[in-house]
Every structure is written in structure tokens, then in C-alpha cells.
Design a protein around this motif. Structure first.
Motif, PDB file in Angstrom:
ATOM      1  N   ASN A   1       4.679  -0.950   6.039  1.00 29.42           N
ATOM      2  CA  ASN A   1       3.814  -0.771   4.877  1.00 29.42           C
ATOM      3  C   ASN A   1       3.065   0.563   4.993  1.00 29.42           C
ATOM      4  N   ALA A   2       2.564   1.047   3.872  1.00 32.82           N
ATOM      5  CA  ALA A   2       1.716   2.247   3.831  1.00 32.82           C
ATOM      6  C   ALA A   2       2.402   3.488   4.383  1.00 32.82           C
ATOM      7  N   CYS A   3       3.726   3.589   4.239  1.00 32.26           N
ATOM      8  CA  CYS A   3       4.416   4.819   4.627  1.00 32.26           C
ATOM      9  C   CYS A   3       5.647   4.999   3.740  1.00 32.26           C
ATOM     10  N   ASP A   4       6.133   6.249   3.683  1.00 32.59           N
ATOM     11  CA  ASP A   4       7.346   6.516   2.929  1.00 32.59           C
ATOM     12  C   ASP A   4       8.370   7.170   3.852  1.00 32.59           C
TER      13      ASP A   4
ATOM     14  N   TYR B   1       7.415   3.038  -3.792  1.00 27.67           N
ATOM     15  CA  TYR B   1       7.021   3.923  -2.695  1.00 27.67           C
ATOM     16  C   TYR B   1       7.717   5.276  -2.851  1.00 27.67           C
TER      17      TYR B   1
ATOM     18  N   ARG C   1       0.825  -1.197   0.000  1.00 26.97           N
ATOM     19  CA  ARG C   1       0.000   0.000   0.000  1.00 26.97           C
ATOM     20  C   ARG C   1       0.871   1.264   0.000  1.00 26.97           C
ATOM     21  N   PRO C   2       1.472   1.617  -1.130  1.00 27.40           N
ATOM     22  CA  PRO C   2       2.270   2.853  -1.179  1.00 27.40           C
ATOM     23  C   PRO C   2       1.378   4.070  -0.940  1.00 27.40           C
ATOM     24  N   PRO C   3       1.765   4.966  -0.026  1.00 27.71           N
ATOM     25  CA  PRO C   3       0.947   6.154   0.245  1.00 27.71           C
ATOM     26  C   PRO C   3       1.255   7.277  -0.736  1.00 27.71           C
ATOM     27  N   GLN C   4       0.511   8.349  -0.630  1.00 25.62           N
ATOM     28  CA  GLN C   4       0.836   9.549  -1.391  1.00 25.62           C
ATOM     29  C   GLN C   4       2.153  10.109  -0.869  1.00 25.62           C
TER      30      GLN C   4
END
Length: 378
Positions: free
Chosen positions: A153-156, A183, A28-31
Motif C-alpha cells: 500500500n501507499a506506493c507505486d 495508483y 492510500r495511493p501516493p503521488q
């Protein structure tokens, strides 16, 4: 549900579509919350500098005398000069400023450069396969040890920069964090195979470009980052000083079902099998209230670890936030400090890194069938 998911993954593996399925379902790559700007480059952007230090008032390490940073820097430069013949040309990797982008949901309405008076912040793009680039940030405290950090996951990188700065401040250790393919500013497609390739590229950069010794590298994997971290640490050709696992899992499919006994060849991150071949010191921590990955995974990993330093199940903590939890944060940083000191003592004058740190344990032989990674990673 268990048999449905494993059956689908098995079918896709046979059809050669395993990686695509994992990319669509798991990652889940975020913005993107940051960007990298080439240093000393004239452009139309005018960014302000912002001192981005930890707001945490706990002073585990006495940093009141900022001259220590200059002393460490001088010693670090001397060490680099001694190892210069082993370091490749750094001009191949230009330095970038780390720009934190404005957040419309908060009061931060202006982009700014991340900087700190406790470490030197530098970003890089590392080269990957097929002309792809991987974004990294280097928080250089000019210390003996460096933490190679694998994020969740889900953070950069922009979302974890505060956490990384806290690690530097409270452990007095440099930090190098890389970002997964797909990401943030990193090119490519996010899947487990590419993430493992990412950490090997980061490790190689630390050794051959920044001049660190293998025993100076402490690999830290958070959540999904436990997968690439354990994979690297279990590889005898890539020795390290120590391994930290926070909120990790025993394997991807075991997150879905705890009834899996033998790891299928197509499973994502078979940590429970690979960790038995890690012989450097291993520190495992997990939140007792983790509703995403049960603390049973940490207990399983600890049971299969041959050189377990400690298993810490922290109370009143979920999947994340241990470093900001009022009741646990001081203990968290103290435990990290003690582990780092333990590694320093363990790895003093190591005559044979491959034998000492990550060689396959002679008491055990692999009990699982050949895994998907053994033919796909390199």
C-alpha cells in the motif's frame, strides 16, 4: 473498536457501499513518481537514460559475464518461437519507456529513463473493464522463471523499481510488476475487488501475450499484495509454479482485531481461508519487529498452508526493508534462490498443471460461508 468497525462494514455491505468504504479507509495511493512514454514516439521531452542497477554489493549470483544475458535472450526467443501459436498479437500492447520523475526532496532533479545492463526494461498498459488501463513494468532477464509481483500500500511502481531490479539481479529471474487501479498511472478506483481483477489481468498477459507457462510463474505478494496473490493462487483455473508471501496478513479485519474466529463474508482478503486451497509450494516470510502487521499473521497463514516450503520470521526487521537490512539481506536473497530452484525441480515435466499446482485439496472441503468475492470478482 472491533465491533464498531465490523458493524460499519457489515452495514455498508448490505447497502451496496462496501467497496466505496474500503476505498476511502484502506487504500492510500501516493503521488505518482513515474510516467510511461510510448517508445519511438517523437515529442518535446528529452529524457536521459540512467543505468539503474542495484547498489547492493552482495553478489549472490555471478553476473560478471554480461554475455550470459545475450545467451539467455537467444534461448528465450527460441522458446517464444516454439510457443508462438499460443501467443496473441503483441501489437495490441505497445511498448513504453519507464520514466522516473525527479524528486525535489533529493538530489535527483532530472527525469530519466530506467534502463539496466542485466535486464530489458519495458512498460505496458493493459486493458481492463470499462476502457480502464493498468500500468505494468516487465524486467526481462530472459530466464526460465518470472516473478509476478504485487506491491504494498501507499506506493507505486516508481517507488519499488529499485527493489524489483534487486530481485532480478540476485535471483537471476525476470520480474513482472503490475500496479493497482487508482495508483500511479493506472486508471480506476482502488479497492480490494479491483486489485484482485488487476492480478488476473496481469497473469493472463503473462500466459497469452508473453508466452510463459503456468509453472514458470512465481507469484510474490508483499503486505496488502498478499491478498490478490493468495486469491489467484487458490483458484484452480489459474495454475502457478510457486507462491511467496512477505509481510502478509490473515485477513483485513484480523489486522484490526485478532479475536475474529470465523471470517465474515464481507471481510477484505480472507487469506487465512483461501490459502488452504493453494497446493503449489508456499514460502512465507515476515519481520519479527513488524508493528503494522504482527508476525502472528504469518504463523496463522503457515498453519493453514498444505504445501508450506518454509516460514521465515526474520529478526531485527519490521514491515519492510528485509532486502536492505544488513543482517538479513544476504539470507533473504539466498532463500529466494533456493526456493526458485526448488520450484524448478518440483514442476519438471508436470503432466497436469491444474491437478499439480492449485487444485483444491481433496482432504479438505470449504468450511466458510460464501464470501463476497465469489460473486463480485468476475
Amino acid at each position: 473498536m472491533q465491533y464498531f468497525v465490523t458493524g460499519i462494514l457489515y452495514s455498508f455491505s448490505l447497502c451496496g457501499l462496501r467497496n466505496k468504504l474500503i476505498h476511502l479507509v484502506v487504500f492510500r495511493p501516493p503521488q505518482t513518481t513515474y510516467e510511461l512514454r510510448l517508445r519511438k514516439q517523437n515529442n518535446n521531452h528529452n529524457y536521459k537514460e540512467k543505468q539503474q542497477n542495484s547498489s547492493d554489493k552482495i553478489q549472490i549470483v555471478d553476473l560478471s559475464n554480461r554475455n550470459d544475458l545475450q545467451i539467455n535472450k537467444k534461448n528465450h526467443i527460441q522458446q517464444i518461437q516454439k510457443r508462438k501459436k499460443y501467443i496473441n498479437n503483441l501489437e495490441e500492447y505497445p511498448e513504453y519507456d519507464f520514466i522516473k520523475l525527479s524528486n525535489k526532496s533529493t538530489d535527483e532533479n532530472e527525469d530519466y529513463i530506467i534502463c539496466s545492463d542485466i535486464c530489458h526494461v519495458t512498460a505496458y498498459f493493459l486493458s481492463l473493464r470499462k476502457n480502464k488501463k493498468m500500468a505494468c513494468v516487465y524486467l526481462n532477464r530472459y530466464s526460465e522463471q518470472i516473478i509476478l509481483f504485487s506491491h504494498g500500500n501507499a506506493c507505486d511502481l516508481g517507488m519499488i523499481i529499485d527493489k524489483l531490479l534487486k530481485l532480478v539481479e540476485h535471483t537471476n529471474t525476470s520480474v513482472f510488476a503490475y500496479e493497482y487501479s487508482g495508483y500511479g498511472q493506472s486508471d480506476g478506483v482502488s479497492n480490494d475487488v479491483n486489485i484482485i481483477r488487476n492480478i488476473y489481468a496481469a497473469y493472463t498477459f503473462l500466459i497469452h501475450q508473453l508466452g510463459y507457462k503456468p509453472t514458470q510463474i512465481i507469484v510474490y505478494g508483499y503486505s496488502i499484495g498478499s491478498g490478490p496473490s493468495i486469491n489467484l493462487a487458490s483458484n484452480p483455473q489459474y495454475p502457478i509454479g510457486g507462491l511467496i508471501i512477505q509481510s502478509g496478513f490473515s485477513s483485513g479485519l484480523r489486522v484490526i482485531s485478532h479475536k475474529i474466529d470465523e471470517t465474515p463474508f464481507y471481510d477484505m482478503f480472507p487469506n487465512i481461508d483461501q490459502i488452504q486451497y493453494v497446493s503449489c509450494p508456499v514460502f512465507i516470510m515476515h519481520g519479527a519487529n513488524d508493528n503494522i502487521i504482527s508476525d502472528e499473521h504469518a504463523k496463522q497463514l503457515a498453519k493453514n498452508t498444505n504445501n508450506l516450503y518454509e516460514l521465515w520470521i526474520s529478526q531485527n526487521v519490521g514491515h519492510c526493508g528485509i532486502e536492505s537490512d544488513y543482517l538479513n539481506r544476504q539470507q533473504y536473497f539466498q532463500k529466494l534462490q533456493k526456493f526458485i530452484k526448488y520450484i524448478q525441480m518440483e514442476n519438471t515435466n508436470v503432466p497436469d498443471l491444474i491437478t499439480k499446482n492449485t487444485a483444491i485439496c481433496q482432504r479438505k472441503t470449504p468450511t466458510t460461508k460464501q464470501h463476497f468475492y465469489q460473486t463480485k470478482i468476475f
